[in-house]
Motif scaffolding. Structure first.
Motif, short mmCIF file in Angstrom:
data_model
loop_
_atom_site.label_atom_id
_atom_site.label_comp_id
_atom_site.label_asym_id
_atom_site.label_seq_id
_atom_site.Cartn_x
_atom_site.Cartn_y
_atom_site.Cartn_z
N TYR A 19 0.85 -1.18 0.00
CA TYR A 19 0.00 0.00 0.00
C TYR A 19 0.89 1.23 0.00
O TYR A 19 2.07 1.16 0.33
CB TYR A 19 -0.91 0.03 1.23
CG TYR A 19 -0.17 -0.26 2.52
CD1 TYR A 19 0.51 0.74 3.19
CD2 TYR A 19 -0.13 -1.55 3.04
CE1 TYR A 19 1.21 0.48 4.35
CE2 TYR A 19 0.57 -1.81 4.20
CZ TYR A 19 1.24 -0.80 4.86
OH TYR A 19 1.95 -1.07 6.00
N TYR A 21 2.19 4.77 1.47
CA TYR A 21 2.43 5.15 2.86
C TYR A 21 1.63 6.38 3.30
O TYR A 21 1.51 6.64 4.49
CB TYR A 21 3.92 5.39 3.10
CG TYR A 21 4.65 4.10 3.40
CD1 TYR A 21 4.59 3.52 4.65
CD2 TYR A 21 5.39 3.46 2.41
CE1 TYR A 21 5.25 2.34 4.92
CE2 TYR A 21 6.05 2.28 2.68
CZ TYR A 21 5.98 1.72 3.93
OH TYR A 21 6.63 0.55 4.21
N SER A 79 -7.92 6.65 2.62
CA SER A 79 -7.32 5.79 3.63
C SER A 79 -8.34 4.78 4.13
O SER A 79 -9.55 5.00 4.02
CB SER A 79 -6.78 6.61 4.81
OG SER A 79 -7.85 7.19 5.54
N ARG A 81 -8.99 1.62 7.35
CA ARG A 81 -8.61 0.87 8.56
C ARG A 81 -9.39 -0.44 8.47
O ARG A 81 -10.61 -0.43 8.34
CB ARG A 81 -8.97 1.63 9.82
CG ARG A 81 -8.57 0.90 11.09
CD ARG A 81 -8.86 1.71 12.35
NE ARG A 81 -8.14 2.97 12.31
CZ ARG A 81 -8.70 4.17 12.51
NH1 ARG A 81 -9.98 4.28 12.79
NH2 ARG A 81 -7.98 5.26 12.46
N TRP A 96 -6.92 -9.20 4.62
CA TRP A 96 -6.21 -8.12 3.93
C TRP A 96 -6.05 -8.42 2.45
O TRP A 96 -6.25 -7.54 1.60
CB TRP A 96 -4.85 -7.87 4.57
CG TRP A 96 -4.00 -6.98 3.72
CD1 TRP A 96 -2.89 -7.31 3.01
CD2 TRP A 96 -4.25 -5.59 3.43
NE1 TRP A 96 -2.43 -6.23 2.31
CE2 TRP A 96 -3.24 -5.16 2.56
CE3 TRP A 96 -5.22 -4.70 3.83
CZ2 TRP A 96 -3.18 -3.86 2.07
CZ3 TRP A 96 -5.15 -3.40 3.34
CH2 TRP A 96 -4.14 -3.00 2.48
N PRO A 109 -3.39 3.93 1.44
CA PRO A 109 -2.79 3.74 2.76
C PRO A 109 -3.79 3.06 3.70
O PRO A 109 -4.96 3.47 3.74
CB PRO A 109 -2.47 5.15 3.24
CG PRO A 109 -2.42 5.98 2.00
CD PRO A 109 -3.39 5.35 1.05
N SER A 110 -3.33 2.05 4.40
CA SER A 110 -4.23 1.26 5.24
C SER A 110 -3.57 0.86 6.53
O SER A 110 -2.35 0.70 6.60
CB SER A 110 -4.65 -0.02 4.50
OG SER A 110 -5.34 0.29 3.32
N THR A 111 -4.40 0.67 7.54
CA THR A 111 -3.97 0.10 8.80
C THR A 111 -4.75 -1.19 9.00
O THR A 111 -5.97 -1.21 8.83
CB THR A 111 -4.24 1.07 9.96
OG1 THR A 111 -3.48 2.27 9.73
CG2 THR A 111 -3.84 0.47 11.29
N LEU A 112 -4.06 -2.26 9.34
CA LEU A 112 -4.66 -3.57 9.56
C LEU A 112 -4.52 -3.90 11.04
O LEU A 112 -3.41 -3.93 11.56
CB LEU A 112 -3.95 -4.61 8.70
CG LEU A 112 -4.37 -6.06 8.82
CD1 LEU A 112 -5.83 -6.25 8.41
CD2 LEU A 112 -3.45 -6.94 7.96
N LEU A 113 -5.66 -4.13 11.69
CA LEU A 113 -5.66 -4.36 13.14
C LEU A 113 -6.36 -5.65 13.50
O LEU A 113 -7.44 -5.95 12.98
CB LEU A 113 -6.41 -3.23 13.85
CG LEU A 113 -5.88 -1.82 13.70
CD1 LEU A 113 -6.89 -0.82 14.22
CD2 LEU A 113 -4.58 -1.70 14.46
#
Length: 134
Positions: A19, A21, A79, A81, A96, A109-113
């Protein structure tokens, strides 16, 4: 690609990330903040119980619908999440990969939680997103 969202690459950071940044949104864009996209069928039941990939696919489908109602597409997302109810990295990666593939060349841009629990019965995946449109 969206005319309002620009994806930023960081050549000095790891090139293993799948992805961008960062992203920027041009002045004059209207921001869209959809609710978290959940793996719910039209009747409110959770789809693909126990299936991380199946739930991720339904989340993407529902995100597309919510964005379309606001005049946006996946390519307008600035973005994301991604929340996955698991402590297993393999489960997170499974979800993901489905989501990453759905976005294609628009590697937002991604956040994987990994999280303990999500809001609906049997829910394993949820996607939060912010988009920008004219």
């Amino acid at each position: 690609m969206s005319s309002y969202v620009s994806l930023i690459r960081a050549n000095t950071l790891s090139d293993t990330a799948e992805y961008a940044y960062a992203s920027t949104v041009d002045a004059g864009a209207r921001l869209v903040f959809p609710a978290g996209a959940c793996p719910l069928n039209d009747d409110g039941t959770t789809t693909a119980i126990g299936d991380y990939a199946g739930q991720a696919a339904k989340c993407v489908e529902n995100l597309r619908v919510a964005l379309a109602e606001a005049g946006a597409r996946l390519e307008d997302v600035a973005s994301t999440r991604v929340l996955v109810a698991s402590s297993s990295q393999a489960d997170l990666v499974t979800a993901w990969e489905v989501i990453r593939d759905a976005f294609g060349d628009h590697d937002v841009p991604s956040t994987l939680l990994g999280v303990t629990v999500l809001g609906y019965d049997d829910q394993l995946v949820e996607i939060e997103a912010v988009a920008a449109v004219a």
